[in-house]
Design a protein around this motif. Structure first.
Motif, mmCIF file in Angstrom:
data_model
loop_
_atom_site.group_PDB
_atom_site.id
_atom_site.type_symbol
_atom_site.label_atom_id
_atom_site.label_comp_id
_atom_site.label_asym_id
_atom_site.label_seq_id
_atom_site.Cartn_x
_atom_site.Cartn_y
_atom_site.Cartn_z
ATOM 1 N N ILE A 269 10.279 -4.809 4.336
ATOM 2 C CA ILE A 269 10.261 -4.101 3.087
ATOM 3 C C ILE A 269 9.508 -2.534 3.162
ATOM 4 C CG2 ILE A 269 9.940 -4.373 0.356
ATOM 5 C CD1 ILE A 269 9.444 -7.592 0.977
ATOM 6 N N THR A 270 10.650 -1.903 3.500
ATOM 7 C CA THR A 270 10.096 -0.325 3.857
ATOM 8 C C THR A 270 9.521 0.240 2.599
ATOM 9 O OG1 THR A 270 12.482 0.501 3.514
ATOM 10 C CG2 THR A 270 11.682 -0.096 5.721
ATOM 11 N N SER A 271 10.074 -0.144 1.344
ATOM 12 C CA SER A 271 9.451 0.480 -0.063
ATOM 13 C C SER A 271 7.923 0.371 0.114
ATOM 14 C CB SER A 271 10.105 -0.065 -1.118
ATOM 15 O OG SER A 271 10.100 -1.344 -1.215
ATOM 16 N N ASP A 272 7.497 -0.781 0.554
ATOM 17 C CA ASP A 272 6.025 -1.131 0.615
ATOM 18 C C ASP A 272 5.299 -0.254 1.280
ATOM 19 O OD1 ASP A 272 6.656 -3.490 -1.093
ATOM 20 O OD2 ASP A 272 6.128 -4.848 0.582
ATOM 21 N N LEU A 273 5.889 0.221 2.455
ATOM 22 C CA LEU A 273 5.233 1.297 3.292
ATOM 23 C C LEU A 273 5.006 2.675 2.625
ATOM 24 C CD1 LEU A 273 6.684 0.166 6.682
ATOM 25 C CD2 LEU A 273 4.704 -0.644 5.631
ATOM 26 N N GLU A 274 6.216 3.008 2.017
ATOM 27 C CA GLU A 274 6.041 4.236 1.293
ATOM 28 C C GLU A 274 4.942 4.267 0.184
ATOM 29 O OE1 GLU A 274 8.117 6.422 1.678
ATOM 30 O OE2 GLU A 274 10.365 5.766 2.223
ATOM 31 N N LYS A 275 4.350 3.099 0.157
ATOM 32 C CA LYS A 275 3.373 3.146 -1.171
ATOM 33 C C LYS A 275 1.814 3.058 -0.669
ATOM 34 C CE LYS A 275 6.366 0.619 -4.516
ATOM 35 N NZ LYS A 275 6.712 -0.605 -5.238
ATOM 36 N N CYS A 276 2.051 2.530 0.544
ATOM 37 C CA CYS A 276 0.507 2.408 1.257
ATOM 38 C C CYS A 276 0.386 2.707 2.647
ATOM 39 C CB CYS A 276 0.140 0.911 0.835
ATOM 40 S SG CYS A 276 0.945 -0.141 1.954
ATOM 41 N N ALA A 277 1.138 2.908 3.452
ATOM 42 C CA ALA A 277 0.930 3.110 4.771
ATOM 43 C C ALA A 277 0.368 4.463 5.037
ATOM 44 C CB ALA A 277 2.241 2.713 5.745
ATOM 45 N N ASP A 278 -0.318 4.563 6.001
ATOM 46 C CA ASP A 278 -0.795 5.855 6.619
ATOM 47 C C ASP A 278 0.016 6.396 7.780
ATOM 48 O OD1 ASP A 278 -3.254 6.241 4.927
ATOM 49 O OD2 ASP A 278 -3.859 4.586 5.996
ATOM 50 N N ILE B 184 -0.626 -6.975 -3.851
ATOM 51 C CA ILE B 184 -1.176 -7.300 -2.572
ATOM 52 C C ILE B 184 -1.208 -5.869 -1.963
ATOM 53 C CG2 ILE B 184 -0.251 -7.886 -0.313
ATOM 54 C CD1 ILE B 184 -1.269 -9.969 -2.442
ATOM 55 N N LEU B 185 -0.493 -4.805 -2.354
ATOM 56 C CA LEU B 185 -0.401 -3.443 -1.784
ATOM 57 C C LEU B 185 -1.543 -2.846 -2.441
ATOM 58 C CD1 LEU B 185 3.301 -2.347 -1.887
ATOM 59 C CD2 LEU B 185 1.997 -3.301 -0.170
ATOM 60 N N GLU B 186 -1.931 -2.960 -3.443
ATOM 61 C CA GLU B 186 -3.318 -2.330 -4.137
ATOM 62 C C GLU B 186 -4.502 -2.810 -3.361
ATOM 63 O OE1 GLU B 186 -3.237 -3.096 -8.330
ATOM 64 O OE2 GLU B 186 -1.536 -1.624 -8.634
ATOM 65 N N ILE B 187 -4.389 -4.219 -3.245
ATOM 66 C CA ILE B 187 -5.449 -5.103 -2.553
ATOM 67 C C ILE B 187 -5.716 -4.325 -1.252
ATOM 68 C CG2 ILE B 187 -6.226 -6.940 -1.043
ATOM 69 C CD1 ILE B 187 -4.875 -8.318 -3.776
ATOM 70 N N PHE B 188 -4.643 -3.930 -0.420
ATOM 71 C CA PHE B 188 -4.609 -3.205 0.809
ATOM 72 C C PHE B 188 -5.160 -1.830 0.918
ATOM 73 C CE2 PHE B 188 -0.631 -5.641 2.632
ATOM 74 C CZ PHE B 188 -1.477 -6.872 2.652
ATOM 75 N N LEU B 189 -4.739 -1.223 -0.161
ATOM 76 C CA LEU B 189 -5.494 0.086 -0.611
ATOM 77 C C LEU B 189 -7.073 0.151 -0.693
ATOM 78 C CD1 LEU B 189 -2.688 1.899 -2.533
ATOM 79 C CD2 LEU B 189 -3.135 2.512 -0.345
ATOM 80 N N SER B 190 -7.137 -0.864 -1.360
ATOM 81 C CA SER B 190 -8.772 -1.101 -1.766
ATOM 82 C C SER B 190 -9.487 -1.423 -0.588
ATOM 83 C CB SER B 190 -9.109 -1.963 -3.029
ATOM 84 O OG SER B 190 -8.373 -1.724 -4.078
ATOM 85 N N LEU B 191 -9.048 -2.356 0.326
ATOM 86 C CA LEU B 191 -9.703 -2.700 1.657
ATOM 87 C C LEU B 191 -9.581 -1.423 2.482
ATOM 88 C CD1 LEU B 191 -7.953 -6.090 2.287
ATOM 89 C CD2 LEU B 191 -10.458 -5.744 1.398
ATOM 90 N N ALA B 192 -8.603 -0.486 2.349
ATOM 91 C CA ALA B 192 -8.625 0.544 3.502
ATOM 92 C C ALA B 192 -9.854 1.640 2.965
ATOM 93 C CB ALA B 192 -7.176 1.060 3.362
ATOM 94 N N ASP B 193 -9.808 1.524 1.752
ATOM 95 C CA ASP B 193 -11.041 2.534 1.231
ATOM 96 C C ASP B 193 -12.394 2.129 1.452
ATOM 97 O OD1 ASP B 193 -9.325 3.986 -0.161
ATOM 98 O OD2 ASP B 193 -9.302 3.185 -2.011
ATOM 99 N N GLU B 194 -12.507 0.863 1.885
ATOM 100 C CA GLU B 194 -13.828 0.027 2.168
ATOM 101 C C GLU B 194 -14.036 0.086 3.609
ATOM 102 O OE1 GLU B 194 -14.055 -3.866 0.658
ATOM 103 O OE2 GLU B 194 -13.594 -3.309 -1.346
#
Length: 279
Positions: free
Chosen positions: A189-198, A169-179
């Protein structure tokens, strides 16, 4: 300077025993913002107030430069909302649900829907009861994105998912942000934010305590480990640990401190800040 996709100013909603007070933050195009705080801090109330699911008592919300109180219908054509744990009629096939939902959106794009269904490996002939928790979240994203949503508001979308599904799901978020899609999602779940949040917006007891780039928020603190508890006003939110005690130290105080310190994770910062509030 870029105009914000979402502007929130002074948002207030009061209930008996709880109040969201003067919430203010902004989100820009292609940005992923993590919305964090302990259970009951006001994350879901904020999201519901943004979408007018509950009526705010005060404040202003603007999407794409439009007043949410005046142009709600036009705004909702351009955004998508996903709630973790979303469920659908268990016996219905995904294709049937898609055909129903598409009627509500004049801008529904069948080709875009097919693209996301293929990308997320979803079979339109499957019944919703046959989907795993992770696949249900992906299907909810298909429904939110197939009308060309420019902004996603997500309430605990990865809650209850296993680590592999959360990573997907996080990879999907990153791809959508690229678009260029903007994403605001609440999570504990703060570890999720470490991976994708700006950026991160931190809410505590109904008040926004911080809203800033994630790296700036983390750079403001250091973690100290001590063999025993020390009464020092520079140390924030002391907690027991296997080694003795841990506490936060503001980076600005680090040069004056005699304690050894290191960079803190987002989880460590939030845990100690919450302890500081209750102390």
């Amino acid at each position: 300077m870029r105009e914000p996709i979402l502007e929130v100013a002074g948002l207030t909603k009061r209930y008996p025993g709880f109040a969201l007070e003067d919430a203010s933050f902004s989100l820009h195009a292609g940005e992923i913002m993590g919305f964090v705080g302990r259970n009951g801090a006001g994350k879901t109330t904020t999201l519901k107030a943004l979408l007018n699911f509950v009526h705010p008592d005060a404040g202003e919300v603007r999407f794409f430069g439009m007043d949410a109180a005046v142009q709600e219908l036009e705004i909702k054509k351009r955004i998508g909302f996903v709630s973790g744990g979303a469920d659908y009629y268990a016996q219905k096939r995904l294709g049937t649900i898609l055909q129903v939902v598409r009627r509500f959106y004049p801008g529904w794009d069948d080709a875009l829907c097919a693209r996301y269904m293929a990308q997320f490996q979803l079979d339109a002939n499957k019944q919703t009861r046959q989907l795993s928790a992770g696949m249900k979240v992906k299907f909810a994203l298909v429904l939110a994105l197939s009308h060309g949503a420019e902004l996603l508001l997500l309430d605990e979308p990865t809650s209850g998912l296993d680590p592999v599904s959360r990573e997907e799901i996080l990879e999907i978020f990153l791809s959508l942000a690229d678009e260029g899609v903007s994403i605001l999602f609440s999570t504990h779940i703060t570890s999720d934010l470490e991976k994708c949040a700006d950026t991160i917006t931190y809410i505590r007891s109904g008040r926004i305590e911080a809203s800033s780039p994630l790296r700036d928020f983390k750079a403001a603190y250091r973690l100290v480990t001590l063999p025993e508890r020390v009464d020092d006003p520079m140390l924030l939110g002391a907690r027991r640990s296997r080694e003795g005690y841990t506490a936060l130290l503001r980076t600005g105080d680090a040069e004056k401190s005699v304690y050894a310190h290191r960079l803190a994770t987002l989880d460590e910062i939030l845990v100690h800040l919450e302890k500081e509030e209750r102390a």
